[in-house]
Enzyme design. Structure first.
Site, mmCIF file in Angstrom:
data_model
loop_
_atom_site.group_PDB
_atom_site.id
_atom_site.type_symbol
_atom_site.label_atom_id
_atom_site.label_comp_id
_atom_site.label_asym_id
_atom_site.label_seq_id
_atom_site.Cartn_x
_atom_site.Cartn_y
_atom_site.Cartn_z
ATOM 1 N N SER A 146 0.688 -1.240 -0.083
ATOM 2 C CA SER A 146 0.071 0.101 0.204
ATOM 3 C C SER A 146 0.839 1.200 -0.127
ATOM 4 O O SER A 146 0.534 2.175 -0.615
ATOM 5 C CB SER A 146 -0.804 0.132 1.266
ATOM 6 O OG SER A 146 -0.235 0.021 2.354
ATOM 7 N N ASP A 204 6.809 2.553 6.142
ATOM 8 C CA ASP A 204 6.737 2.165 4.849
ATOM 9 C C ASP A 204 6.803 2.948 3.555
ATOM 10 O O ASP A 204 7.599 2.681 2.619
ATOM 11 C CB ASP A 204 5.294 1.202 4.792
ATOM 12 C CG ASP A 204 5.450 0.038 5.547
ATOM 13 O OD1 ASP A 204 6.293 -0.172 6.592
ATOM 14 O OD2 ASP A 204 4.333 -0.722 5.368
#
Length: 397
Positions: A146, A204
């Site tokens: 994502s 991330d």
């Protein structure tokens, strides 16, 4: 719109050391994976905005007139930062919920795209475009899929809006943005991650933006200037797990056995710092077998610690056992309890050993790829620098 056709990619991520311990104030090392997400933004004259996500079977189009109605009444361009525009988020949730009958993954991806698109173009004319995103990363496996998606969205749409330039020169196969532009990309990508995950750590999207390796400690993310490119096997056991449940399990064990678990966390912290030192040496001195011996020992020790924390799984034990019979060393990466693991490959590892190991792991029902860690972050591509099969997917619409 500032560009007619733009190709961008961003890497996935793995945790090399420090998972779970990082929640309790210890160092974690996050690394980029050479499995990438690719995107193409194409300007159109159809008066529509379309999003094409073949990995999750999603293709959606909206008239610009529909989307203009969603622009918040406050009008002007919002300052870039980590806060979301609550009014825009609310309008988008209602809009997407009413028009999208797809999966939760599709809904979140759509919300993230529309939020970044409208927030960037809200004070100008909404451009007609088609965005296609395709990924080599599996979704929901803890590999930053994502975030790689959000980073691609942010970079491509920031370029399309003219907020940052396109770095690619005519003769370049790929190019990267300057530090200031990367910070803007990361900030917008973090907003996309907030839409998808609610309260992300920011690790991330930072890995997707800068690539290489990042040191994460007490909420501070520091990109390491140079790291060696290491070959690995990445294995997805395909065993589902809940990060929330696993984090709570570790916390309960620390509360129950503080005198036992505190030294374990301190040891994991030392593993991360020792690994960081070894990798730093590998960039400024001749790489020796002793460097790889150190990395392998740290992998083994950390995997045992993660089992002590209660986040192991029989499938991960199988991964470690199968690879060890080939002389290879593995550990879980991410939350554990299933999910994914990484196996270090030495430079001299024979290709036959790698092929048979991959086949043995696939025979266990796992997915397995040979890839590398430590590669570049988000970058712009010329079409010729993208693999033919990926380019065909991106150019389908």
């Amino acid at each position: 719109m500032q560009v007619k056709d733009l190709y961008v990619s961003a890497p996935g991520k793995a945790i090399l050391h420090g998972e779970h311990a990082v929640v309790h104030g210890k160092v974690a090392l996050a690394v980029s994976l050479n499995l990438r997400t690719y995107s193409r933004v194409k300007a159109t004259t159809t008066g529509t905005v379309c999003i094409n996500l073949p990995n999750i079977n999603t293709f959606l189009c909206w008239d610009l007139s529909e989307l203009k109605q969603l622009i918040p009444c406050s009008g002007g361009k919002k300052e870039e930062g980590k806060l979301l525009d609550a009014e825009l988020v609310g309008k988008l949730r209602d809009f997407v919920g009413a028009t999208n009958g797809n999966s939760e993954t599709s809904t979140m991806a759509t919300l993230s795209f529309l939020y970044i698109y409208i927030s960037l173009f809200r004070s100008s004319e909404l451009p007609s475009l088609t965005l296609t995103v395709w990924s080599e990363l599996p979704t929901g496996a803890g590999l930053g899929s994502s975030a790689a998606y959000s980073v691609c969205l942010a970079a491509a749409l920031l370029c399309a809006s003219g907020a940052i330039p396109t770095p690619l020169k005519e003769w370049d196969p790929t190019a990267r943005w300057c530090q200031e532009d990367l910070e803007l990309i990361n900030s917008r990508a973090f907003q996309g991650e907030m839409i998808i995950h609610g309260n992300p750590s920011g690790v991330d999207n930072a890995v997707g933006t800068w690539g290489g390796m990042l040191r994460f400690l007490a909420g501070k993310i520091i990109p390491l200037s140079r790291v060696p490119l290491l070959r690995i096997l990445l294995t997805n056991t395909k065993v589902p797990r809940s990060t929330k449940v696993l984090v709570a399990r570790v916390k309960d064990k620390i509360n129950k056995f503080p005198s036992i678990m505190t030294p374990v966390l301190d040891s994991v912290d030392a593993i991360s710092c020792t690994c960081e030192k070894a990798l730093s040496e590998m960039t400024c001195k001749p790489i020796t077998g002793e460097h790889y011996n150190t990395l392998e020992e740290l992998i083994d020790i950390n995997q045992h610690h993660l089992n002590v924390m209660g986040v192991g799984h029989p499938a991960l034990d199988t991964l470690c056992r199968v690879t060890l019979t080939k002389g290879l060393h593995s550990k879980l990466t991410g939350a554990g309890g299933g999910g994914c693991g990484i196996t270090l490959l030495r430079p001299e590892t024979d290709s036959y050993v790698i092929q048979t190991t991959v086949q043995d792991l696939r025979d266990c029902g796992f997915d397995c790829w040979e890839t590398s860690i430590g590669g570049p972050g988000v970058q712009q591509h010329s079409p010729l620098s993208i693999k033919a099969e990926v380019l065909e997917i991106l150019n389908h619409y």
